[in-house]
Design an enzyme around this catalytic site. Sequence first.
Site, PDB file in Angstrom:
ATOM      1  N   LYS A   1       0.840  -1.207   0.000  1.00 13.31           N
ATOM      2  CA  LYS A   1       0.000   0.000   0.000  1.00 13.31           C
ATOM      3  C   LYS A   1       0.871   1.251   0.000  1.00 13.31           C
ATOM      4  CE  LYS A   1      -4.464  -0.318   2.332  1.00 13.31           C
ATOM      5  NZ  LYS A   1      -5.118  -0.167   3.635  1.00 13.31           N
TER       6      LYS A   1
HETATM    7  O1  G3P Z   1      -7.922   0.391   5.592  1.00 12.16           O
HETATM    8  C1  G3P Z   1      -8.356   1.644   5.212  1.00 12.16           C
HETATM    9  C2  G3P Z   1      -9.776   1.998   5.599  1.00 12.16           C
HETATM   10  O2  G3P Z   1     -10.659   0.956   5.323  1.00 12.16           O
HETATM   11  C3  G3P Z   1      -9.929   2.634   6.927  1.00 12.16           C
HETATM   12  O3  G3P Z   1     -11.271   2.753   7.356  1.00 12.16           O
HETATM   13  O4  G3P Z   1     -12.943   3.211   9.105  1.00 12.16           O
HETATM   14  O5  G3P Z   1     -10.553   3.921   9.477  1.00 12.16           O
HETATM   15  O6  G3P Z   1     -12.003   5.098   7.841  1.00 12.16           O
HETATM   16  P1  G3P Z   1     -11.705   3.797   8.504  1.00 12.16           P
END
Ligand code: G3P
Length: 238
Positions: A83
């Site tokens: 990533k």
């Molecule tokens: O892995 C990246 C993403 O899915 C993070 O999600 O809930 O922290 O905005 P969130």
Amino acid sequence: MKLFLDSANLTEIREAMSWGAIDGVTTNPSLVAKEHRDFFPLLKEICDVVNGPVSMETTCRDCSGMVEEGRVFSKLHPHIVVKCPLTKDGLKATRQLSAERIRVNVTLCFSPSQALLAAKAGAYFVSPFVGRLDDVSSDGMGVIRNIKTIYANYGFKTQILVASVRHPLHVVEAARIGADIATMPFTVLEALVKHPLTDAGLDRFLKDWEQLPPEAKQWKSTASKPPNPVSVSATSTG
Ligand code: G3P
């Protein structure tokens, strides 16, 4: 459509795998930090459990650092996807790593214009964060629709990985739009399964079943009985 689990927790990952529900895993530094374990052995274990791509995030801002980390990460396990963030350095690193046939998931994408650049840099996945867009009163799923149209217009091969998923409707909408993948926390995966009418229906079926007398429910002994030899021989002789 593929479903990924957005988690670095092995218990959750094993449970989701046992449902036949997930095709891959995404992690990020915040998720890994929650596990209080050494980074590399944890990711290796996740890769051994999951039969699909496992995204592992670089942890620096400059292109050369990302390329160096990406090369090392990619050797950890064939399932690893590196990533890189959607910055200028992240795009440069994506271009270099992709040229070396290392798969890159360009993350922290918040607009169709960013997604266009990720595709041009050779990203394998692009991760638009729908929940974080919704949090600031932007239309997260609208961004997915626009990216889908742009990629279709020009035949870009980069897969749209809908991230920052917060509830089942994000998943359903992503599927309606035709996004390639949605990645979600375990709580959202569990919410996809649940329906009150399923629970109520099962309660009713089992309650009605209890009304039958015990002798009418002897399926185990009946199922284990060998077939009747007379009827078998009658059939085979015609
Ligand atoms: O892995 C990246 C993403 O899915 C993070 O999600 O809930 O922290 O905005 P969130």
